[in-house]
Write a protein that holds these residues in place. Structure first.
Motif, PDB file in Angstrom:
ATOM      1  N   PHE A  25       0.843  -1.197   0.000  1.00 12.64           N
ATOM      2  CA  PHE A  25       0.000   0.000   0.000  1.00 12.64           C
ATOM      3  C   PHE A  25       0.879   1.248   0.000  1.00 12.64           C
ATOM      4  O   PHE A  25       1.641   1.475   0.944  1.00 12.64           O
ATOM      5  CB  PHE A  25      -0.902   0.021   1.232  1.00 12.64           C
ATOM      6  N   LEU A  26       0.772   2.043  -1.057  1.00 15.61           N
ATOM      7  CA  LEU A  26       1.468   3.322  -1.130  1.00 15.61           C
ATOM      8  C   LEU A  26       0.582   4.412  -0.556  1.00 15.61           C
ATOM      9  O   LEU A  26      -0.643   4.358  -0.669  1.00 15.61           O
ATOM     10  CB  LEU A  26       1.803   3.664  -2.586  1.00 15.61           C
ATOM     11  N   ASN A  27       1.195   5.420   0.047  1.00 15.95           N
ATOM     12  CA  ASN A  27       0.423   6.536   0.582  1.00 15.95           C
ATOM     13  C   ASN A  27       0.207   7.585  -0.494  1.00 15.95           C
ATOM     14  O   ASN A  27       1.119   7.957  -1.230  1.00 15.95           O
ATOM     15  CB  ASN A  27       1.162   7.174   1.762  1.00 15.95           C
TER      16      ASN A  27
ATOM     17  N   ASN B 207      -4.886  11.390   1.462  1.00 17.60           N
ATOM     18  CA  ASN B 207      -4.686  10.711   2.742  1.00 17.60           C
ATOM     19  C   ASN B 207      -5.225   9.284   2.702  1.00 17.60           C
ATOM     20  O   ASN B 207      -5.853   8.802   3.643  1.00 17.60           O
ATOM     21  CB  ASN B 207      -5.345  11.498   3.888  1.00 17.60           C
ATOM     22  N   GLU B 208      -4.947   8.628   1.577  1.00 14.05           N
ATOM     23  CA  GLU B 208      -5.360   7.238   1.395  1.00 14.05           C
ATOM     24  C   GLU B 208      -4.154   6.349   1.142  1.00 14.05           C
ATOM     25  O   GLU B 208      -3.139   6.798   0.619  1.00 14.05           O
ATOM     26  CB  GLU B 208      -6.318   7.109   0.214  1.00 14.05           C
ATOM     27  N   LEU B 209      -4.290   5.087   1.514  1.00  8.70           N
ATOM     28  CA  LEU B 209      -3.341   4.059   1.110  1.00  8.70           C
ATOM     29  C   LEU B 209      -3.966   3.314  -0.054  1.00  8.70           C
ATOM     30  O   LEU B 209      -5.141   2.942  -0.002  1.00  8.70           O
ATOM     31  CB  LEU B 209      -3.070   3.087   2.264  1.00  8.70           C
TER      32      LEU B 209
ATOM     33  N   LEU C 178      -8.536   4.761   3.781  1.00  8.25           N
ATOM     34  CA  LEU C 178      -7.948   5.886   4.501  1.00  8.25           C
ATOM     35  C   LEU C 178      -6.669   5.410   5.199  1.00  8.25           C
ATOM     36  O   LEU C 178      -6.616   4.279   5.697  1.00  8.25           O
ATOM     37  CB  LEU C 178      -8.925   6.447   5.528  1.00  8.25           C
ATOM     38  N   ASN C 179      -5.651   6.278   5.229  1.00 10.17           N
ATOM     39  CA  ASN C 179      -4.364   5.840   5.786  1.00 10.17           C
ATOM     40  C   ASN C 179      -4.359   5.722   7.303  1.00 10.17           C
ATOM     41  O   ASN C 179      -3.304   5.564   7.919  1.00 10.17           O
ATOM     42  CB  ASN C 179      -3.223   6.722   5.297  1.00 10.17           C
ATOM     43  N   THR C 180      -5.547   5.786   7.909  1.00  5.21           N
ATOM     44  CA  THR C 180      -5.678   5.533   9.348  1.00  5.21           C
ATOM     45  C   THR C 180      -6.496   4.276   9.623  1.00  5.21           C
ATOM     46  O   THR C 180      -6.676   3.907  10.785  1.00  5.21           O
ATOM     47  CB  THR C 180      -6.357   6.728  10.036  1.00  5.21           C
ATOM     48  N   ASN C 181      -6.997   3.639   8.570  1.00  8.55           N
ATOM     49  CA  ASN C 181      -7.917   2.501   8.742  1.00  8.55           C
ATOM     50  C   ASN C 181      -7.221   1.146   8.661  1.00  8.55           C
ATOM     51  O   ASN C 181      -6.250   0.984   7.919  1.00  8.55           O
ATOM     52  CB  ASN C 181      -9.012   2.549   7.671  1.00  8.55           C
ATOM     53  N   GLY C 182      -7.776   0.204   9.394  1.00 11.11           N
ATOM     54  CA  GLY C 182      -7.314  -1.178   9.309  1.00 11.11           C
ATOM     55  C   GLY C 182      -5.913  -1.399   9.853  1.00 11.11           C
ATOM     56  O   GLY C 182      -5.291  -0.508  10.447  1.00 11.11           O
ATOM     57  N   ILE C 183      -5.412  -2.599   9.630  1.00 12.47           N
ATOM     58  CA  ILE C 183      -4.059  -2.944  10.084  1.00 12.47           C
ATOM     59  C   ILE C 183      -3.024  -2.113   9.336  1.00 12.47           C
ATOM     60  O   ILE C 183      -2.081  -1.586   9.921  1.00 12.47           O
ATOM     61  CB  ILE C 183      -3.786  -4.450   9.862  1.00 12.47           C
ATOM     62  N   ALA C 184      -3.225  -1.958   8.008  1.00 18.22           N
ATOM     63  CA  ALA C 184      -2.286  -1.166   7.212  1.00 18.22           C
ATOM     64  C   ALA C 184      -2.247   0.276   7.691  1.00 18.22           C
ATOM     65  O   ALA C 184      -1.175   0.878   7.809  1.00 18.22           O
ATOM     66  CB  ALA C 184      -2.669  -1.223   5.738  1.00 18.22           C
ATOM     67  N   GLY C 185      -3.414   0.837   7.998  1.00 19.75           N
ATOM     68  CA  GLY C 185      -3.466   2.200   8.512  1.00 19.75           C
ATOM     69  C   GLY C 185      -2.804   2.336   9.871  1.00 19.75           C
ATOM     70  O   GLY C 185      -2.126   3.336  10.148  1.00 19.75           O
ATOM     71  N   HIS C 186      -2.978   1.334  10.704  1.00 22.48           N
ATOM     72  CA  HIS C 186      -2.332   1.342  12.020  1.00 22.48           C
ATOM     73  C   HIS C 186      -0.812   1.350  11.888  1.00 22.48           C
ATOM     74  O   HIS C 186      -0.123   2.122  12.555  1.00 22.48           O
ATOM     75  CB  HIS C 186      -2.781   0.120  12.829  1.00 22.48           C
TER      76      HIS C 186
ATOM     77  N   THR D 182       0.402   4.786  10.517  1.00 27.31           N
ATOM     78  CA  THR D 182       0.363   5.904  11.463  1.00 27.31           C
ATOM     79  C   THR D 182       1.327   5.722  12.638  1.00 27.31           C
ATOM     80  O   THR D 182       1.853   6.704  13.164  1.00 27.31           O
ATOM     81  CB  THR D 182      -1.062   6.108  12.012  1.00 27.31           C
ATOM     82  N   THR D 183       1.582   4.482  13.038  1.00 32.08           N
ATOM     83  CA  THR D 183       2.476   4.251  14.181  1.00 32.08           C
ATOM     84  C   THR D 183       3.925   4.041  13.764  1.00 32.08           C
ATOM     85  O   THR D 183       4.834   4.268  14.558  1.00 32.08           O
ATOM     86  CB  THR D 183       2.017   3.027  14.984  1.00 32.08           C
ATOM     87  N   GLY D 184       4.128   3.560  12.526  1.00 30.00           N
ATOM     88  CA  GLY D 184       5.482   3.276  12.063  1.00 30.00           C
ATOM     89  C   GLY D 184       6.053   1.997  12.632  1.00 30.00           C
ATOM     90  O   GLY D 184       7.250   1.730  12.505  1.00 30.00           O
ATOM     91  N   GLU D 185       5.208   1.172  13.225  1.00 23.89           N
ATOM     92  CA  GLU D 185       5.647  -0.089  13.833  1.00 23.89           C
ATOM     93  C   GLU D 185       4.992  -1.278  13.140  1.00 23.89           C
ATOM     94  O   GLU D 185       3.782  -1.293  12.911  1.00 23.89           O
ATOM     95  CB  GLU D 185       5.285  -0.115  15.323  1.00 23.89           C
ATOM     96  N   GLY D 186       5.794  -2.294  12.816  1.00 22.53           N
ATOM     97  CA  GLY D 186       5.255  -3.501  12.213  1.00 22.53           C
ATOM     98  C   GLY D 186       4.446  -4.305  13.208  1.00 22.53           C
ATOM     99  O   GLY D 186       4.641  -4.196  14.420  1.00 22.53           O
TER     100      GLY D 186
END
Length: 349
Positions: free
Chosen positions: A65-67, A72-74, A90-98, A101-105
Motif C-alpha cells: 500500500f502506497l500513501n 490521505n489514502e493508502l 484511509l491511511n488511518t484505517n485497518g491494520i495497514a493504517g495502524h 500511522t504508528t510506524g511499527e510492524g
C-alpha cells in the motif's frame, strides 16, 4: 592444559546452518536490488516486491500500500490471488493504517479477532484473511511512504524472523518506490495540465458565457477531486456577490452581501483562503448549508482578478475527497480562475 575456545553457541552444525541462511538472505536481497535496477515502472517494482515477499514467506497473498498524500489514502495495485485491482483505504484505517500511522510492524495471528482489522476488503474480494504480517516502508529520511502486508502463512504462523526479513526486502525497494512514485505523480500532473489546456481551447472558441463557464467549473471540480464548485461575480449596483454557475447546484442562483462568508472575505482581501474545516472558521456562513442540506467540510476560494488588477468575483471549490485542499490545488485553481477572468473579459460581461 591450554583451554580451547568453542565456537559461539557451542554447536558448529547450527552455526553453519545459520551462516548458510544468512548467505541465502544476502543473495536474495542482492537479487531484489539487481532486478529493481532493471525496472522503469512503478507497477513492475510493486509486482516484483509483492510476489517475492509472498513466495519467500510462504504465504497466500501480499499487498503493498502506497500513501497518497493528496487524499490521505493508502492504495494497493498489487494483490496476489485470482485477480489484481486497485484498492483504496484511509491511511488511518485497518491494520495497514495502524502500521502507517504508528510506524511499527505488527504480527496478527487471528485477523478477525483483532479490532483494528478492516473486513471490508475481504467482503469486496471474497478472500478470507486468517493471519497478517504488516511492516512500514520508510524513505532514507525515515518518513513512512508505504506499508507491505503479507496474508495467510501456509504453514504455522508469522514470527519475528519473518518480520525482519520482510523489512529487509522492503528496504531494497524503498528508494525506487519513492522515485518512481514521484515520476508517476509528475506524469499525472502533466496529463491533467494537458487536459486543462484542451478545456481552455474550448473556452476560447465558445461565445456563450453560460456553457463556457459551465465547462471550466466542471473541469475545476473534477481536477481538484471535489464535490462542488461555484463562481461568484460581483454586482456593482447592489454590491452583492452572485453565482453565475454552480457545479452540483442545479443552476440555483445565490446572492449575498459582497463582504459575507468566505467568498466575501476573499473578494474584499483579493487573497486566497484555504480552510480545512469550514465549521471551525468564524468567517464561514452555514446558512446556505441549512437551506440546501449540503454539508461543507473544506473550502478553497480564490479571487477572480481582471487584466486591470481589479477583483471582479471569486471561485470557490468545496469538499475535496479524502482531505483538505493542498498548495498544489491552490495553484491549479488560480490557473483556472485566470482563464475564467479571460473568458469573462472576452464575453464582455
Amino acid at each position: 592444559m591450554k583451554k580451547v575456545n568453542k565456537p559461539a553457541g557451542g554447536n558448529p552444525a547450527a552455526l553453519l546452518k545459520e551462516q548458510k541462511k544468512r548467505l541465502a538472505e544476502a543473495e536474495l536481497l542482492l537479487d531484489i536490488s539487481r532486478r529493481i535496477s532493471a525496472m522503469d515502472s512503478l507497477d513492475a517494482v510493486l509486482k516484483m516486491l509483492v510476489e517475492t515477499a509472498t513466495s519467500r514467506l510462504n504465504a497466500e497473498r501480499g499487498s503493498l500500500f502506497l500513501n497518497d498524500p493528496n487524499t490521505n489514502e493508502l492504495y494497493s495495485r498489487v494483490a496476489m490471488g485470482n485477480f489484481m485491482r486497485e484498492i483504496r483505504i484511509l491511511n488511518t484505517n485497518g491494520i495497514a493504517g495502524h502500521v502507517f500511522t504508528t510506524g511499527e510492524g505488527v504480527i496478527i495471528p487471528d485477523a478477525y479477532a483483532d479490532s483494528r482489522f478492516n473486513r471490508n476488503i475481504d467482503e469486496q474480494t471474497g478472500f478470507v484473511t486468517r493471519n497478517i504480517l504488516c511492516v512500514p516502508i520508510k524513505t532514507a529520511k525515515g518518513q513512512i511512504m508505504a506499508v507491505a502486508q503479507i496474508l495467510n502463512k501456509k504453514k504455522g504462523r508469522f514470527n519475528r524472523e519473518d518480520m525482519r526479513l520482510l523489512e529487509e526486502m522492503m528496504k531494497q525497494g524503498a528508494p525506487s518506490l519513492q522515485s518512481l512514485q514521484f515520476i508517476e505523480q509528475m506524469e499525472t500532473i502533466r496529463r491533467q495540465e494537458l487536459e486543462f489546456i484542451n478545456v481552455v481551447s474550448e473556452m476560447t472558441s465558445d461565445i456563450k458565457l453560460g456553457s463556457l463557464l459551465q465547462n471550466v467549473m466542471a473541469e475545476a471540480t473534477r481536477m481538484l477531486n471535489a464535490e462542488r464548485s461555484t463562481l461568484f461575480l460581483h454586482d456593482e449596483k447592489s454590491d452583492e456577490l452572485w453565482s453565475e454557475v454552480g457545479q452540483g447546484l442545479e443552476s440555483t442562483q445565490i446572492r449575498m452581501p459582497s463582504h459575507a462568508g468566505i467568498a466575501g472575505a476573499v473578494f474584499k482581501s483579493s487573497r486566497t483562503i484555504n480552510i480545512p474545516h469550514a465549521y471551525a472558521d468564524l468567517r464561514f456562513n452555514p446558512s446556505f448549508d441549512k437551506k440546501t442540506g449540503f454539508f461543507t467540510r473544506s473550502i478553497l476560494c480564490v479571487p477572480v482578478i481582471n487584466k486591470n488588477g481589479r477583483t471582479i468575483g471569486v471561485t470557490q471549490v468545496l469538499n475535496k475527497h479524502g482531505g483538505p485542499f493542498s498548495q498544489e490545488d491552490e495553484a491549479r485553481l488560480r490557473a483556472f480562475t485566470a482563464q475564467v477572468s479571460i473568458a469573462l473579459e472576452n464575453a464582455k460581461l
